[in-house]
Design a protein around this motif. Structure first.
Motif, short mmCIF file in Angstrom:
data_model
loop_
_atom_site.label_atom_id
_atom_site.label_comp_id
_atom_site.label_asym_id
_atom_site.label_seq_id
_atom_site.Cartn_x
_atom_site.Cartn_y
_atom_site.Cartn_z
N GLU A 55 -44.28 57.90 1.49
CA GLU A 55 -45.25 57.74 2.56
C GLU A 55 -45.50 56.25 2.76
N PHE A 56 -45.56 55.84 4.03
CA PHE A 56 -45.73 54.42 4.35
C PHE A 56 -46.25 54.29 5.77
N GLU A 57 -46.69 53.10 6.12
CA GLU A 57 -47.21 52.83 7.46
C GLU A 57 -46.25 51.94 8.22
N VAL A 58 -46.19 52.14 9.52
CA VAL A 58 -45.46 51.23 10.41
C VAL A 58 -46.42 50.80 11.52
N ALA A 59 -46.23 49.59 11.99
CA ALA A 59 -47.12 49.02 13.01
C ALA A 59 -46.58 49.34 14.40
N PRO A 115 -55.11 53.73 12.62
CA PRO A 115 -55.66 52.63 13.42
C PRO A 115 -54.71 51.45 13.62
N TYR A 116 -53.80 51.23 12.69
CA TYR A 116 -52.88 50.10 12.80
C TYR A 116 -51.47 50.52 13.15
N GLY A 117 -51.27 51.77 13.55
CA GLY A 117 -49.94 52.23 13.91
C GLY A 117 -49.74 53.70 13.56
N THR A 118 -48.78 53.94 12.66
CA THR A 118 -48.40 55.31 12.31
C THR A 118 -48.18 55.42 10.81
#
Length: 147
Positions: free
Chosen positions: A8-12, A101-104
């Motif tokens: 699991e990770f975030e992308v902008a 809030p900062y992407g996905t």
């Protein structure tokens, strides 16, 4: 029961863009070393349940990687996965793309290890875990550079 492999990770980037880069631009970021041909011209996700996931080599040969089980853009994708393995050894991979809030937030969960037996499953899970880590790092970079 063998635990699922979860990355699991975030992308902008917005959810729609994140889904599109995974399913529609895969050949631009997928590591060539983790393909059958070593240099595919295309990696295709046929956008429907029952669709194929395959690479097309420079010579036009198609190499099947898996089959789409659920196609729910832009939030969810689930598929049978057997790149480098016999289809009878396929696992299932589910990707979810959730607004943040900062992407996905992208969550990848791979299941189905039990049918391979304990020794095969642990070896495969370890090897696959390292591969997904490298693959998702390249994907995250591509998402940010292709907006």
């Amino acid at each position: 029961m063998i635990e699922p492999l979860v990355v699991e990770f975030e992308v902008a980037a917005p959810v729609t863009h994140a889904f599109d880069v995974w399913t529609g631009r895969c050949a631009t970021w997928w590591p060539p070393s983790h393909t059958v041909s070593g240099n595919p011209d295309a990696i295709t996700f046929e956008p429907r349940p029952g669709g194929r996931i395959f690479e097309t080599s420079p010579a036009g040969d198609e190499h099947l990687w898996g089959e789409i089980l659920d196609w729910e853009p832009p939030g969810r994708l689930r598929f049978r996965w057997h790149l480098f393995f016999d289809p009878s050894e396929a696992t299932e991979v589910e990707l979810t793309f959730t607004p943040h809030p900062y992407g996905t937030v992208v969550r990848l969960e791979q299941t189905g290890w039990d049918k391979l037996g304990e020794p095969a499953a642990s070896t495969r899970r370890e090897r696959t875990g390292h591969a997904w880590s490298a693959i998702t790092t390249r994907y995250a970079a591509a998402v940010g550079s292709s907006e």
